[in-house]
Design a protein around this motif. Structure first.
Motif, short mmCIF file in Angstrom:
data_model
loop_
_atom_site.label_atom_id
_atom_site.label_comp_id
_atom_site.label_asym_id
_atom_site.label_seq_id
_atom_site.Cartn_x
_atom_site.Cartn_y
_atom_site.Cartn_z
N ARG A 96 -7.24 65.10 45.96
CA ARG A 96 -7.40 63.86 45.21
C ARG A 96 -8.58 63.99 44.24
O ARG A 96 -8.50 63.57 43.08
CB ARG A 96 -7.62 62.69 46.17
CG ARG A 96 -7.78 61.35 45.47
CD ARG A 96 -7.96 60.22 46.51
NE ARG A 96 -8.36 58.99 45.86
CZ ARG A 96 -9.63 58.64 45.64
NH1 ARG A 96 -10.64 59.41 46.03
NH2 ARG A 96 -9.91 57.50 45.03
N PHE A 146 -6.32 66.32 51.75
CA PHE A 146 -5.84 65.33 50.78
C PHE A 146 -6.99 64.89 49.88
O PHE A 146 -6.83 64.80 48.67
CB PHE A 146 -5.23 64.12 51.52
CG PHE A 146 -4.84 63.01 50.59
CD1 PHE A 146 -3.64 63.05 49.92
CD2 PHE A 146 -5.69 61.93 50.39
CE1 PHE A 146 -3.27 62.03 49.05
CE2 PHE A 146 -5.35 60.91 49.51
CZ PHE A 146 -4.13 60.97 48.85
N LEU A 192 4.35 57.97 45.46
CA LEU A 192 4.73 57.56 46.82
C LEU A 192 5.92 56.61 46.78
O LEU A 192 6.83 56.71 47.61
CB LEU A 192 3.55 56.87 47.52
CG LEU A 192 2.57 57.76 48.24
CD1 LEU A 192 1.35 56.96 48.67
CD2 LEU A 192 3.22 58.43 49.42
N ALA A 247 3.14 63.34 47.19
CA ALA A 247 2.91 62.54 45.98
C ALA A 247 1.77 63.13 45.16
O ALA A 247 1.85 63.22 43.93
CB ALA A 247 2.62 61.09 46.35
N LEU A 248 0.72 63.52 45.83
CA LEU A 248 -0.42 64.13 45.15
C LEU A 248 -0.02 65.45 44.51
O LEU A 248 -0.38 65.74 43.36
CB LEU A 248 -1.55 64.32 46.14
CG LEU A 248 -2.84 64.94 45.63
CD1 LEU A 248 -3.40 64.13 44.47
CD2 LEU A 248 -3.86 65.01 46.73
N GLU A 268 3.73 62.28 53.17
CA GLU A 268 4.24 61.79 51.90
C GLU A 268 3.12 61.68 50.87
O GLU A 268 3.35 61.94 49.68
CB GLU A 268 4.92 60.43 52.09
CG GLU A 268 6.24 60.52 52.81
CD GLU A 268 6.88 59.16 53.06
OE1 GLU A 268 6.22 58.14 52.84
OE2 GLU A 268 8.05 59.14 53.47
N LYS A 269 1.92 61.31 51.31
CA LYS A 269 0.79 61.21 50.38
C LYS A 269 0.47 62.59 49.79
O LYS A 269 0.18 62.69 48.60
CB LYS A 269 -0.43 60.63 51.07
CG LYS A 269 -0.33 59.14 51.33
CD LYS A 269 -1.54 58.63 52.06
CE LYS A 269 -2.63 58.36 51.04
NZ LYS A 269 -3.79 57.68 51.64
N ASP A 270 0.54 63.63 50.61
CA ASP A 270 0.29 64.98 50.11
C ASP A 270 1.35 65.39 49.08
O ASP A 270 1.03 65.99 48.07
CB ASP A 270 0.29 66.00 51.26
CG ASP A 270 -0.96 65.88 52.13
OD1 ASP A 270 -2.02 65.50 51.61
OD2 ASP A 270 -0.86 66.17 53.33
N ASP A 286 -5.37 57.26 41.46
CA ASP A 286 -4.83 56.51 42.60
C ASP A 286 -3.50 55.83 42.24
O ASP A 286 -2.58 55.79 43.05
CB ASP A 286 -5.83 55.48 43.10
CG ASP A 286 -7.00 56.12 43.84
OD1 ASP A 286 -6.88 57.29 44.26
OD2 ASP A 286 -8.03 55.43 44.01
N ILE A 346 -0.76 58.50 42.26
CA ILE A 346 -0.36 58.81 43.64
C ILE A 346 0.50 57.68 44.19
O ILE A 346 1.55 57.93 44.81
CB ILE A 346 -1.60 59.06 44.53
CG1 ILE A 346 -2.34 60.31 44.07
CG2 ILE A 346 -1.19 59.17 46.00
CD1 ILE A 346 -3.72 60.46 44.68
N GLU A 347 0.08 56.45 43.96
CA GLU A 347 0.84 55.28 44.45
C GLU A 347 2.26 55.27 43.89
O GLU A 347 3.23 55.04 44.62
CB GLU A 347 0.12 54.00 44.05
CG GLU A 347 0.84 52.73 44.46
CD GLU A 347 0.12 51.49 43.92
OE1 GLU A 347 0.83 50.54 43.55
OE2 GLU A 347 -1.12 51.48 43.87
#
Length: 103
Positions: A29, A25, A85, A6-7, A2-4, A78, A81-82
């Motif tokens: 980032r 990642f 997410l 979102a990024l 999920e972080k990937d 950041d 991205i947050e």
């Protein structure tokens, strides 16, 4: 995973297309941070519009920029991205709930 995602969404909004399959990642980032830094220096209005589209909370952003010792571009990246997410998790939760109701 999920972080990937979102990024990836954040980079797409910044019109920067990373090759997420070949990069980690952290490498992506770092690319996001560099793009945000360029926008801070060269096209701040575009950055503000993107943050508005992503729906980054303005008060949280101001607080984070004031409190966080990291460079502003890193803090903003950041937070982007947050927020992405949060959207992914909300969509998944909503989709799962709709699937449960159909049964």
């Amino acid at each position: 995973m999920e972080k990937d995602e979102a990024l990836k969404w954040s980079l797409q909004l910044l019109e920067s297309q990373p090759d997420l399959l070949d990069s980690s990642f952290e490498e992506n980032r770092t690319q996001l941070i560099l793009v945000v830094d360029q926008l801070i220096q060269n096209d701040f209005n575009k950055l503000i519009n993107i943050l508005y589209r992503i729906d980054v909370d303005e008060q949280k952003l101001k607080a984070a920029l004031f409190e966080n010792p990291l460079p502003p571009a890193e803090t903003i990246a950041d937070m982007m991205i947050e927020r992405q997410l949060q959207k992914i998790k909300f969509r998944k939760m909503y989709k799962d709930r709709n699937n449960d109701q159909e049964i």
